[in-house]
Design a protein around this motif. Structure first.
Motif, mmCIF file in Angstrom:
data_model
loop_
_atom_site.group_PDB
_atom_site.id
_atom_site.type_symbol
_atom_site.label_atom_id
_atom_site.label_comp_id
_atom_site.label_asym_id
_atom_site.label_seq_id
_atom_site.Cartn_x
_atom_site.Cartn_y
_atom_site.Cartn_z
ATOM 1 N N ARG A 103 0.829 -1.203 0.000
ATOM 2 C CA ARG A 103 0.000 0.000 0.000
ATOM 3 C C ARG A 103 0.864 1.254 0.000
ATOM 4 O O ARG A 103 0.591 2.219 -0.731
ATOM 5 N N ALA A 104 1.929 1.257 0.797
ATOM 6 C CA ALA A 104 2.809 2.420 0.855
ATOM 7 C C ALA A 104 3.454 2.707 -0.494
ATOM 8 O O ALA A 104 3.664 3.869 -0.865
ATOM 9 N N ALA A 105 3.759 1.663 -1.248
ATOM 10 C CA ALA A 105 4.416 1.843 -2.548
ATOM 11 C C ALA A 105 3.539 2.577 -3.543
ATOM 12 O O ALA A 105 4.047 3.182 -4.506
ATOM 13 N N GLU A 106 2.231 2.568 -3.339
ATOM 14 C CA GLU A 106 1.331 3.239 -4.268
ATOM 15 C C GLU A 106 1.590 4.736 -4.324
ATOM 16 O O GLU A 106 1.317 5.390 -5.339
ATOM 17 N N ALA A 107 2.148 5.306 -3.252
ATOM 18 C CA ALA A 107 2.454 6.735 -3.230
ATOM 19 C C ALA A 107 3.584 7.101 -4.181
ATOM 20 O O ALA A 107 3.781 8.280 -4.489
ATOM 21 N N GLN A 108 4.345 6.105 -4.657
ATOM 22 C CA GLN A 108 5.451 6.355 -5.580
ATOM 23 C C GLN A 108 5.090 6.058 -7.027
ATOM 24 O O GLN A 108 5.967 5.978 -7.880
ATOM 25 N N GLY A 109 3.804 5.930 -7.293
ATOM 26 C CA GLY A 109 3.350 5.757 -8.670
ATOM 27 C C GLY A 109 3.028 4.318 -9.000
ATOM 28 O O GLY A 109 3.526 3.380 -8.363
ATOM 29 N N PRO A 110 2.177 4.118 -10.018
ATOM 30 C CA PRO A 110 1.701 2.769 -10.316
ATOM 31 C C PRO A 110 2.775 1.796 -10.771
ATOM 32 O O PRO A 110 2.714 0.613 -10.431
ATOM 33 N N LEU A 111 3.765 2.258 -11.518
ATOM 34 C CA LEU A 111 4.794 1.332 -11.991
ATOM 35 C C LEU A 111 5.639 0.820 -10.832
ATOM 36 O O LEU A 111 5.916 -0.382 -10.728
ATOM 37 N N VAL A 112 6.052 1.720 -9.957
ATOM 38 C CA VAL A 112 6.828 1.301 -8.787
ATOM 39 C C VAL A 112 5.983 0.390 -7.909
ATOM 40 O O VAL A 112 6.460 -0.637 -7.407
ATOM 41 N N ALA A 113 4.705 0.736 -7.712
ATOM 42 C CA ALA A 113 3.832 -0.085 -6.865
ATOM 43 C C ALA A 113 3.696 -1.491 -7.417
ATOM 44 O O ALA A 113 3.730 -2.474 -6.658
ATOM 45 N N GLU A 114 3.551 -1.620 -8.733
ATOM 46 C CA GLU A 114 3.447 -2.953 -9.335
ATOM 47 C C GLU A 114 4.722 -3.750 -9.123
ATOM 48 O O GLU A 114 4.681 -4.948 -8.828
ATOM 49 N N ARG A 115 5.845 -3.098 -9.269
ATOM 50 C CA ARG A 115 7.116 -3.809 -9.136
ATOM 51 C C ARG A 115 7.385 -4.218 -7.692
ATOM 52 O O ARG A 115 7.941 -5.291 -7.431
ATOM 53 N N VAL A 116 6.981 -3.373 -6.751
ATOM 54 C CA VAL A 116 7.129 -3.736 -5.338
ATOM 55 C C VAL A 116 6.241 -4.920 -4.999
ATOM 56 O O VAL A 116 6.690 -5.885 -4.355
ATOM 57 N N LEU A 117 4.983 -4.887 -5.426
ATOM 58 C CA LEU A 117 4.083 -6.006 -5.148
ATOM 59 C C LEU A 117 4.615 -7.287 -5.774
ATOM 60 O O LEU A 117 4.569 -8.362 -5.159
ATOM 61 N N ARG A 118 5.144 -7.190 -6.975
ATOM 62 C CA ARG A 118 5.702 -8.378 -7.627
ATOM 63 C C ARG A 118 6.853 -8.955 -6.804
ATOM 64 O O ARG A 118 6.929 -10.176 -6.591
ATOM 65 N N ARG A 119 7.737 -8.098 -6.323
ATOM 66 C CA ARG A 119 8.843 -8.587 -5.488
ATOM 67 C C ARG A 119 8.324 -9.263 -4.223
ATOM 68 O O ARG A 119 8.867 -10.282 -3.786
ATOM 69 N N LEU A 120 7.304 -8.685 -3.618
ATOM 70 C CA LEU A 120 6.751 -9.277 -2.398
ATOM 71 C C LEU A 120 6.195 -10.665 -2.684
ATOM 72 O O LEU A 120 6.377 -11.594 -1.882
ATOM 73 N N ARG A 121 5.510 -10.827 -3.793
ATOM 74 C CA ARG A 121 5.012 -12.162 -4.172
ATOM 75 C C ARG A 121 6.193 -13.110 -4.425
ATOM 76 O O ARG A 121 6.185 -14.271 -4.007
ATOM 77 N N GLU A 122 7.212 -12.612 -5.099
ATOM 78 C CA GLU A 122 8.364 -13.449 -5.409
ATOM 79 C C GLU A 122 9.119 -13.875 -4.159
ATOM 80 O O GLU A 122 9.819 -14.907 -4.176
ATOM 81 N N SER A 123 8.988 -13.116 -3.080
ATOM 82 C CA SER A 123 9.683 -13.503 -1.847
ATOM 83 C C SER A 123 9.298 -14.910 -1.429
ATOM 84 O O SER A 123 10.146 -15.680 -0.949
#
Length: 301
Positions: A103-123
């Motif tokens: 949720r916090a990553a959404e403040a840095q724009g949609p592309l960054v938010a998508e990439r952060v969520l992807r990394r979290l899933r990949e963890s």
């Protein structure tokens, strides 16, 4: 959040999800395809539903629980075709750190938010180390291109983000009546999950809303089920996916599984220059810029 701003949207898609959910991970290629087909006339809103909650009882035998959950993830991956880690070091202790960070990553724009969520899933499903603590979350997302990690950590610890995710948790635990007694198709019919305090949407669940009404598509469903829901709300305007050259798809998403290549690209081919990460569920392909800071390749540097 992705898509048009709320006031401009003619269709809202609400995705009940969790960064650490195997069914949500396996559904991501279809959801990527659907988001692209609906843009820009739709607002896509994620609701972080907290699969692993802080009040869950600890396992009496953590090693046995981890072995069981590893087999479960393997069974899910057999249905979805998603990558999976050969070994999990533990079952996630909590979904809160990953959800707050997403949720916090959404403040840095949609592309960054998508990439952060992807990394979290990949963890979980690539590294086998669920991002279930603040330290693990930051280790997992470090090096995401365009990410301000210090800002992310501060925002994730803020009262505003905590309140937002608490609201998500509550929303996910107030499911619509049509999923309470649902008898859907196997292997994941999408019936609401019964909890001690009531019910929660099965993950993932999509709800489509427009002035014409709403449609609920829960559980593991083919792409056609989502397209049909859209068509019923927008007659004569199907959600038609557009395939693109693999290089363009990789530039956008930075991390692609085999199913992503099949659904999103013109020929299903691996983009030139992509770096391969092998998993027990097949390869994952990374953009060179993503690979430069990705923990899955840390040992190669």
């Amino acid at each position: 959040m992705t898509g048009a701003e709320p006031e401009a949207a003619e269709l809202e898609v609400v995705e009940y999800t969790d960064p650490l959910c195997p069914w949500a991970w396996g559904s991501e290629p279809v959801f990527r395809q659907l988001r692209a087909a609906l843009a820009p006339g739709a607002r896509w809103r994620r609701v972080y539903s907290i699969l692993f909650d802080t009040d869950d009882d600890p396992a009496p035998d953590p090693a046995a629980e981890t072995a069981w959950y590893s087999r479960y993830v393997a069974e899910v991956a057999a249905h979805t075709g998603a990558p999976r880690a050969a070994e999990l070091d533990r079952v996630a202790r909590s979904s809160w750190p990953a959800s707050l960070t997403a949720r916090a990553a959404e403040a840095q724009g949609p592309l960054v938010a998508e990439r952060v969520l992807r990394r979290l899933r990949e963890s979980v499903f690539v590294l086998g180390r669920p991002a279930d603590t603040e330290r693990r979350v930051l280790e997992c997302v470090r090096g995401v291109p365009g990410l301000d990690t210090d800002r992310l950590a501060a925002d994730a610890a803020s009262a505003a983000v905590a309140g937002s995710v608490r609201a998500d948790r509550a929303e996910a635990r107030a499911p619509l009546p049509e999923v309470l007694d649902l008898d859907g198709p196997s292997p994941h019919p999408g019936r609401a999950k019964e909890l001690d305090e009531g019910f929660r949407y099965a993950l993932p669940t999509l709800i489509f809303r427009s002035p014409a009404g709403h449609r609920v598509v829960p559980g593991w469903r083919p792409a056609e089920a989502y397209a049909q829901a859209v068509l019923e709300l927008r007659p004569g305007r199907p959600a038609t996916p557009a395939r693109r050259p693999s290089e363009q798809v990789m530039d956008l998403h930075r991390s692609l599984a085999v199913r992503d290549l099949e659904l999103l690209t013109l020929d299903g081919g691996v983009p030139p220059g992509a770096l391969r990460v092998d998993t027990a569920g097949g390869p994952l392909w990374l953009h060179p810029d993503e690979a430069a800071g990705h923990p899955a390749l840390a040992g190669d540097r």
